[in-house]
Design a protein around this motif. Structure first.
Motif, PDB file in Angstrom:
ATOM      1  N   ALA A  78      -6.934   5.836   9.365  1.00 31.82           N
ATOM      2  CA  ALA A  78      -8.266   5.486   9.856  1.00 31.82           C
ATOM      3  C   ALA A  78      -9.311   6.400   9.207  1.00 31.82           C
ATOM      4  CB  ALA A  78      -8.309   5.622  11.378  1.00 31.82           C
ATOM      5  N   LYS A  79     -10.509   5.877   9.058  1.00 30.81           N
ATOM      6  CA  LYS A  79     -11.600   6.640   8.452  1.00 30.81           C
ATOM      7  C   LYS A  79     -11.992   7.791   9.365  1.00 30.81           C
ATOM      8  CE  LYS A  79     -16.110   5.968   6.299  1.00 30.81           C
ATOM      9  NZ  LYS A  79     -17.165   4.973   5.974  1.00 30.81           N
ATOM     10  N   MET A  80     -11.986   9.001   8.813  1.00 33.80           N
ATOM     11  CA  MET A  80     -12.388  10.187   9.567  1.00 33.80           C
ATOM     12  C   MET A  80     -13.703  10.681   8.976  1.00 33.80           C
ATOM     13  SD  MET A  80      -8.738  12.138  10.185  1.00 33.80           S
ATOM     14  CE  MET A  80      -8.228  12.162   8.478  1.00 33.80           C
ATOM     15  N   GLN A  81     -14.758  10.658   9.781  1.00 35.52           N
ATOM     16  CA  GLN A  81     -16.101  10.889   9.252  1.00 35.52           C
ATOM     17  C   GLN A  81     -16.941  11.705  10.224  1.00 35.52           C
ATOM     18  OE1 GLN A  81     -16.689   9.118   6.276  1.00 35.52           O
ATOM     19  NE2 GLN A  81     -18.727   9.921   5.917  1.00 35.52           N
ATOM     20  N   HIS A  82     -17.766  12.589   9.681  1.00 33.11           N
ATOM     21  CA  HIS A  82     -18.824  13.269  10.421  1.00 33.11           C
ATOM     22  C   HIS A  82     -20.157  12.695   9.967  1.00 33.11           C
ATOM     23  CE1 HIS A  82     -16.894  16.812  12.494  1.00 33.11           C
ATOM     24  NE2 HIS A  82     -15.891  16.401  11.745  1.00 33.11           N
ATOM     25  N   SER A  83     -21.234  13.052  10.648  1.00 34.15           N
ATOM     26  CA  SER A  83     -22.552  12.565  10.257  1.00 34.15           C
ATOM     27  C   SER A  83     -23.273  13.526   9.310  1.00 34.15           C
ATOM     28  CB  SER A  83     -23.422  12.312  11.504  1.00 34.15           C
ATOM     29  OG  SER A  83     -23.618  13.512  12.211  1.00 34.15           O
ATOM     30  N   HIS A 131      -2.260  17.278  15.223  1.00 34.87           N
ATOM     31  CA  HIS A 131      -3.701  17.062  15.229  1.00 34.87           C
ATOM     32  C   HIS A 131      -4.377  17.769  14.053  1.00 34.87           C
ATOM     33  CE1 HIS A 131      -2.646  16.437  19.542  1.00 34.87           C
ATOM     34  NE2 HIS A 131      -3.399  15.372  19.333  1.00 34.87           N
ATOM     35  N   ILE A 132      -5.561  17.266  13.716  1.00 39.66           N
ATOM     36  CA  ILE A 132      -6.444  17.888  12.733  1.00 39.66           C
ATOM     37  C   ILE A 132      -7.755  18.168  13.443  1.00 39.66           C
ATOM     38  CG2 ILE A 132      -7.797  17.489  10.645  1.00 39.66           C
ATOM     39  CD1 ILE A 132      -5.479  15.597   9.740  1.00 39.66           C
ATOM     40  N   ARG A 157     -14.481  17.641  15.835  1.00 41.55           N
ATOM     41  CA  ARG A 157     -13.712  16.441  16.137  1.00 41.55           C
ATOM     42  C   ARG A 157     -12.219  16.758  16.001  1.00 41.55           C
ATOM     43  NH1 ARG A 157     -17.191  12.242  16.575  1.00 41.55           N
ATOM     44  NH2 ARG A 157     -19.171  12.380  15.456  1.00 41.55           N
ATOM     45  N   ILE A 158     -11.437  16.226  16.932  1.00 41.27           N
ATOM     46  CA  ILE A 158      -9.986  16.353  16.898  1.00 41.27           C
ATOM     47  C   ILE A 158      -9.423  14.966  16.589  1.00 41.27           C
ATOM     48  CG2 ILE A 158      -7.933  17.140  18.122  1.00 41.27           C
ATOM     49  CD1 ILE A 158     -10.137  19.301  17.761  1.00 41.27           C
ATOM     50  N   TRP A 159      -8.525  14.894  15.604  1.00 35.99           N
ATOM     51  CA  TRP A 159      -7.979  13.631  15.126  1.00 35.99           C
ATOM     52  C   TRP A 159      -6.454  13.627  15.257  1.00 35.99           C
ATOM     53  CZ3 TRP A 159     -12.185  10.827  13.299  1.00 35.99           C
ATOM     54  CH2 TRP A 159     -13.294  11.565  12.857  1.00 35.99           C
ATOM     55  N   GLU A 160      -5.859  12.454  15.440  1.00 36.15           N
ATOM     56  CA  GLU A 160      -4.409  12.318  15.326  1.00 36.15           C
ATOM     57  C   GLU A 160      -4.037  12.497  13.856  1.00 36.15           C
ATOM     58  OE1 GLU A 160      -3.024   8.590  16.767  1.00 36.15           O
ATOM     59  OE2 GLU A 160      -3.360   9.102  18.879  1.00 36.15           O
ATOM     60  N   ALA A 161      -3.120  13.410  13.566  1.00 36.12           N
ATOM     61  CA  ALA A 161      -2.782  13.720  12.178  1.00 36.12           C
ATOM     62  C   ALA A 161      -2.085  12.566  11.472  1.00 36.12           C
ATOM     63  CB  ALA A 161      -1.917  14.973  12.112  1.00 36.12           C
ATOM     64  N   GLY A 168      -5.211   9.322  11.979  1.00 37.06           N
ATOM     65  CA  GLY A 168      -6.631   9.569  11.766  1.00 37.06           C
ATOM     66  C   GLY A 168      -7.509   9.098  12.908  1.00 37.06           C
ATOM     67  N   LYS A 169      -6.894   8.608  13.981  1.00 38.20           N
ATOM     68  CA  LYS A 169      -7.683   8.140  15.122  1.00 38.20           C
ATOM     69  C   LYS A 169      -8.287   9.327  15.872  1.00 38.20           C
ATOM     70  CE  LYS A 169      -5.078   3.884  15.852  1.00 38.20           C
ATOM     71  NZ  LYS A 169      -4.167   3.137  16.751  1.00 38.20           N
ATOM     72  N   PRO A 170      -9.533   9.192  16.353  1.00 39.94           N
ATOM     73  CA  PRO A 170     -10.165  10.290  17.086  1.00 39.94           C
ATOM     74  C   PRO A 170      -9.500  10.534  18.432  1.00 39.94           C
ATOM     75  CG  PRO A 170     -11.567   8.340  17.118  1.00 39.94           C
ATOM     76  CD  PRO A 170     -10.417   8.024  16.222  1.00 39.94           C
ATOM     77  N   VAL A 171      -9.345  11.800  18.784  1.00 38.85           N
ATOM     78  CA  VAL A 171      -8.737  12.201  20.056  1.00 38.85           C
ATOM     79  C   VAL A 171      -9.783  12.818  20.970  1.00 38.85           C
ATOM     80  CG1 VAL A 171      -7.060  13.767  21.135  1.00 38.85           C
ATOM     81  CG2 VAL A 171      -6.496  12.612  18.987  1.00 38.85           C
TER      82      VAL A 171
END
Length: 196
Positions: free
Chosen positions: A37-42, A56-57, A67-71, A74-77
């Motif tokens: 999944a796309k992992m993005q900040h603004s 996690h990332i 932001r915490i993501w599933e490693a 890539g889904k947001p947690v």
């Protein structure tokens, strides 16, 4: 440009954070991007790091959000609360139960079970903190700052330990630090062209 990289604990993947606002995962053997999944900040991503268990990332940056993501996917947690300035760096405790983040001159300690802040913000530096690390063998935290000092903190309570450490040439920021694998020593690097 790429601001931060981190290996997964098993060494099979690399995560990167970039000024282009993206968090990307790569196969460490082939160098190819891993489809997720796309992992993005603004805004620009300033740091990325894997949790010790590799599940996690964590990423943070100029948008003042962690932001915490599933490693694996890539889904947001989790999205941590917004603070007054960008997040410059962050680190997990060796057991993964704590996370320390840095926003400008201040450190924040988090409980990773519920991602709630532990205690008060950890204040003491008088200029931007450039680097932070947990000791691999204890709850000790070290932080390095543009104020030319290194500070030590209790990673369970967030309390400061002792006086600031000095020694790098006056007027030069301390930019980086790292603990030895056994936690007995740590090294610091400065714009004074020395490692101590």
């Amino acid at each position: 440009w790429v601001n931060s990289v981190s290996f997964s604990p098993d060494g099979k993947r690399i995560v990167s954070g970039s000024k282009d606002r993206s968090v990307r995962v790569w196969d460490a053997e082939t160098g190819e991007p891993v489809r997720m999944a796309k992992m993005q900040h603004s805004d620009s991503v300033e740091f990325v790091t894997y949790s010790p268990d590799g599940k996690h990332i964590a990423s943070g940056g100029k948008d003042s959000i962690i932001r915490i993501w599933e490693a694996e996917t890539g889904k947001p947690v989790q999205t941590l609360v917004r603070h007054f300035d960008r997040f410059l760096c962050g680190a997990y405790s060796p057991d993964g139960k704590r996370f320390v983040s840095v926003s400008d001159t201040t450190l924040f300690l988090w409980d990773t079970k519920n991602w709630r802040q532990i205690g008060k913000p950890m204040a003491g530096h008088v200029d931007k903190v450039q680097s932070v690390a947990f000791s691999p063998k204890s709850s000790l935290i070290a932080s390095a700052s543009d104020d030319e000092t290194i500070r030590l903190w209790d990673g369970l309570s967030g309390e400061t330990l002792g006086e600031p450490l000095t020694g790098h040439t006056h007027t030069y920021p301390v930019c980086s630090l790292a603990f030895s694998p056994d936690g007995a020593l740590f090294a610091s690097g400065s714009e004074d062209h020395t490692i101590r």
